[in-house]
Design a protein around this motif. Structure first.
Motif, PDB file in Angstrom:
ATOM      1  N   ASP A 200     -16.876  -0.142  -0.803  1.00  0.00           N
ATOM      2  CA  ASP A 200     -16.162   1.138  -0.778  1.00  0.00           C
ATOM      3  C   ASP A 200     -15.073   1.132   0.288  1.00  0.00           C
ATOM      4  OD1 ASP A 200     -17.882   1.934  -2.710  1.00  0.00           O
ATOM      5  OD2 ASP A 200     -18.856   3.516  -1.552  1.00  0.00           O
ATOM      6  N   GLN A 201     -15.465   0.745   1.492  1.00  0.00           N
ATOM      7  CA  GLN A 201     -14.529   0.769   2.612  1.00  0.00           C
ATOM      8  C   GLN A 201     -13.392  -0.229   2.408  1.00  0.00           C
ATOM      9  OE1 GLN A 201     -16.759   0.220   6.233  1.00  0.00           O
ATOM     10  NE2 GLN A 201     -17.907   2.119   5.984  1.00  0.00           N
ATOM     11  N   SER A 202     -13.714  -1.404   1.886  1.00  0.00           N
ATOM     12  CA  SER A 202     -12.686  -2.422   1.645  1.00  0.00           C
ATOM     13  C   SER A 202     -11.660  -1.933   0.628  1.00  0.00           C
ATOM     14  CB  SER A 202     -13.333  -3.718   1.148  1.00  0.00           C
ATOM     15  OG  SER A 202     -14.234  -4.223   2.110  1.00  0.00           O
ATOM     16  N   SER A 203     -12.126  -1.224  -0.407  1.00  0.00           N
ATOM     17  CA  SER A 203     -11.210  -0.693  -1.428  1.00  0.00           C
ATOM     18  C   SER A 203     -10.245   0.309  -0.815  1.00  0.00           C
ATOM     19  CB  SER A 203     -12.017  -0.031  -2.553  1.00  0.00           C
ATOM     20  OG  SER A 203     -12.890  -0.949  -3.157  1.00  0.00           O
ATOM     21  N   ILE A 204     -10.785   1.198   0.020  1.00  0.00           N
ATOM     22  CA  ILE A 204      -9.939   2.206   0.668  1.00  0.00           C
ATOM     23  C   ILE A 204      -8.925   1.542   1.588  1.00  0.00           C
ATOM     24  CG2 ILE A 204      -9.928   4.168   2.256  1.00  0.00           C
ATOM     25  CD1 ILE A 204     -12.731   4.868   1.142  1.00  0.00           C
ATOM     26  N   LEU A 205      -9.370   0.560   2.360  1.00  0.00           N
ATOM     27  CA  LEU A 205      -8.462  -0.141   3.276  1.00  0.00           C
ATOM     28  C   LEU A 205      -7.345  -0.845   2.522  1.00  0.00           C
ATOM     29  CD1 LEU A 205     -11.062  -1.681   5.762  1.00  0.00           C
ATOM     30  CD2 LEU A 205      -9.515   0.241   6.201  1.00  0.00           C
ATOM     31  N   LEU A 206      -7.666  -1.420   1.380  1.00  0.00           N
ATOM     32  CA  LEU A 206      -6.661  -2.102   0.565  1.00  0.00           C
ATOM     33  C   LEU A 206      -5.616  -1.119   0.057  1.00  0.00           C
ATOM     34  CD1 LEU A 206      -5.725  -4.726  -0.761  1.00  0.00           C
ATOM     35  CD2 LEU A 206      -7.274  -4.230  -2.670  1.00  0.00           C
ATOM     36  N   VAL A 207      -6.074   0.063  -0.379  1.00  0.00           N
ATOM     37  CA  VAL A 207      -5.145   1.081  -0.865  1.00  0.00           C
ATOM     38  C   VAL A 207      -4.267   1.582   0.278  1.00  0.00           C
ATOM     39  CG1 VAL A 207      -4.948   3.336  -1.967  1.00  0.00           C
ATOM     40  CG2 VAL A 207      -6.711   1.757  -2.701  1.00  0.00           C
ATOM     41  N   VAL A 208      -4.862   1.775   1.455  1.00  0.00           N
ATOM     42  CA  VAL A 208      -4.100   2.233   2.624  1.00  0.00           C
ATOM     43  C   VAL A 208      -3.039   1.192   2.996  1.00  0.00           C
ATOM     44  CG1 VAL A 208      -4.254   2.679   5.113  1.00  0.00           C
ATOM     45  CG2 VAL A 208      -5.899   3.727   3.558  1.00  0.00           C
ATOM     46  N   TYR A 209      -3.416  -0.078   2.988  1.00  0.00           N
ATOM     47  CA  TYR A 209      -2.443  -1.132   3.328  1.00  0.00           C
ATOM     48  C   TYR A 209      -1.279  -1.140   2.346  1.00  0.00           C
ATOM     49  CZ  TYR A 209      -0.285  -5.669   3.905  1.00  0.00           C
ATOM     50  OH  TYR A 209       0.645  -6.667   4.082  1.00  0.00           O
ATOM     51  N   THR A 210      -1.591  -1.016   1.056  1.00  0.00           N
ATOM     52  CA  THR A 210      -0.543  -1.039   0.032  1.00  0.00           C
ATOM     53  C   THR A 210       0.393   0.159   0.176  1.00  0.00           C
ATOM     54  OG1 THR A 210      -2.062  -2.155  -1.480  1.00  0.00           O
ATOM     55  CG2 THR A 210      -0.114  -1.151  -2.453  1.00  0.00           C
ATOM     56  N   ALA A 211      -0.207   1.353   0.377  1.00  0.00           N
ATOM     57  CA  ALA A 211       0.599   2.570   0.502  1.00  0.00           C
ATOM     58  C   ALA A 211       1.479   2.531   1.739  1.00  0.00           C
ATOM     59  CB  ALA A 211      -0.318   3.795   0.534  1.00  0.00           C
ATOM     60  N   PHE A 212       0.916   2.072   2.867  1.00  0.00           N
ATOM     61  CA  PHE A 212       1.700   2.059   4.102  1.00  0.00           C
ATOM     62  C   PHE A 212       2.722   0.930   4.123  1.00  0.00           C
ATOM     63  CE2 PHE A 212      -0.783   5.407   5.807  1.00  0.00           C
ATOM     64  CZ  PHE A 212      -0.019   5.916   6.855  1.00  0.00           C
ATOM     65  N   SER A 213       2.441  -0.152   3.424  1.00  0.00           N
ATOM     66  CA  SER A 213       3.466  -1.194   3.313  1.00  0.00           C
ATOM     67  C   SER A 213       4.718  -0.635   2.652  1.00  0.00           C
ATOM     68  CB  SER A 213       2.926  -2.373   2.486  1.00  0.00           C
ATOM     69  OG  SER A 213       1.923  -3.060   3.168  1.00  0.00           O
ATOM     70  N   GLU A 214       4.518   0.099   1.572  1.00  0.00           N
ATOM     71  CA  GLU A 214       5.647   0.727   0.879  1.00  0.00           C
ATOM     72  C   GLU A 214       6.335   1.744   1.772  1.00  0.00           C
ATOM     73  OE1 GLU A 214       8.243   1.247  -2.252  1.00  0.00           O
ATOM     74  OE2 GLU A 214       6.531  -0.119  -2.274  1.00  0.00           O
ATOM     75  N   ALA A 215       5.522   2.531   2.507  1.00  0.00           N
ATOM     76  CA  ALA A 215       6.098   3.565   3.374  1.00  0.00           C
ATOM     77  C   ALA A 215       6.889   2.955   4.523  1.00  0.00           C
ATOM     78  CB  ALA A 215       4.974   4.449   3.923  1.00  0.00           C
TER      79      ALA A 215
END
Length: 332
Positions: A200-215
């Motif tokens: 669960d936590q790894s999935s959230i971290l992956l989404v956060v990394y992807t979103a913030f990379s774009e940002a």
């Protein structure tokens, strides 16, 4: 008190992930790779959510309709009203995306894992918490994108319906498949709860990394400074305090038991990071997702810290009440 003991490990990992995206954002061919990996990780996350939810827990908690009704009102009426009023007021001159981020936060469904965990720790009605938090998460798949279209004026009605379909495909379908797979996966899930929690936590971290990379590639840190971060923290604390106070007063005035009050407080005051970030990736342009989910990320950590303290306080109260009742029973 040591700061590392106050902040949970996942919060620290989340901060490290944001820093990683800040200094080493995904660019070029890696953008498509991480987008595909994120979609697969979120599907796995919701598949596991479905596999963890037992039919018996749904049946056991579903009879408390008054409790569930108020939790839904708190999640999808009280929170959005506060978000709309705050966005309309706009007391501080910060980026409009920050106010939009708070409004988006208020529209989201409740968490599942932490609401149940805190209810259990505090001595509340766990069966009702499982049913209420799960119902909120499922309703959010339909209601949250519609509320985004209605309240945030981001999309028209047809666009919102299309996004509901996209969200159902990415979140609800894996959840239902996971729940239907329980005869084959239930024992595995029960035996590997700790490993699944890491998933669960790894999935959230992956989404956060992807979103913030774009940002980051679109200059998020040119729009957000220390003053803005402090503003988000203060507003998150005030928002959480208002909702917890209202939920507590409603529970007591409506005559709910102490166990049900605990369930209402913890299920009615949470907002889901696991649901919110994947939805944001579907609902908003990629360039704005990072800044829009910033209030949600900070609110999520604050709600965990505040509710941990509150749960321990409730636990002391329930233990003291149980001891008093035991003493009175012995005297009889």
């Amino acid at each position: 008190m040591n700061l590392l003991k106050i902040i949970d490990p996942f919060t620290l990992t989340l901060i490290i992930t944001v820093l990683l995206a800040t200094f080493f954002p995904a660019t070029g061919m890696w953008v498509g790779f991480f987008d595909g990996l994120t979609t697969a990780a979120i599907a796995l996350l919701f598949f596991m959510h479905g596999a963890k939810l037992s039919r018996a827990a749904i049946i056991a908690g579903s009879s408390h309709w008054r409790l569930h009704l108020w939790v839904m009102c708190s999640t999808f009426i009280l929170f959005p009203v506060l978000g709309v009023l705050f966005s309309w007021w706009a007391p501080v001159d910060v980026s409009p995306e920050i106010y939009a981020g708070f409004l988006y936060l208020c529209i989201l469904p409740a968490t599942v894992q932490s609401a149940i965990a805190f209810t259990s720790l505090a001595g509340g009605n766990v069966a009702a918490a499982v049913c209420s938090a799960s119902a909120s998460s499922l309703l959010g798949v339909f209601l949250s994108p519609l509320l985004v279209g209605l309240v945030m004026h981001v999309h028209g009605a047809s666009g919102s319906l299309q996004q509901v379909g996209s969200i159902m495909l990415q979140l609800l379908v894996p959840f239902v498949l996971g729940h239907l797979s329980r005869p084959w996966t239930g024992n595995f899930v029960a035996r590997h709860k700790k490993w699944i929690g890491k998933t669960d936590q790894s999935s959230i971290l992956l989404v956060v990394y992807t979103a913030f990379s774009e940002a980051v590639t679109h200059g998020i840190w040119h729009k957000v400074g220390a003053g803005t971060l402090l503003f988000i923290v203060v507003v998150s604390l005030v928002l959480l305090a208002i909702v917890i106070t209202v939920n507590t007063l409603v529970a007591r005035r409506a005559g709910f038991s102490k166990a049900d009050e605990i369930t209402i407080v913890f299920c009615g005051s949470k907002k889901s990071l696991a649901n919110g970030i994947p939805m944001a990736n579907i609902l908003f342009p990629a360039a704005t997702v990072g800044i829009l989910v910033l209030p949600l990320m900070i609110f999520h950590q604050i709600q965990l810290m505040v509710c941990a303290v509150l749960a321990r306080r409730y636990k002391r109260q329930t233990m003291a009440a149980a001891e008093q009742e035991s003493t009175l029973a012995a005297k009889r």
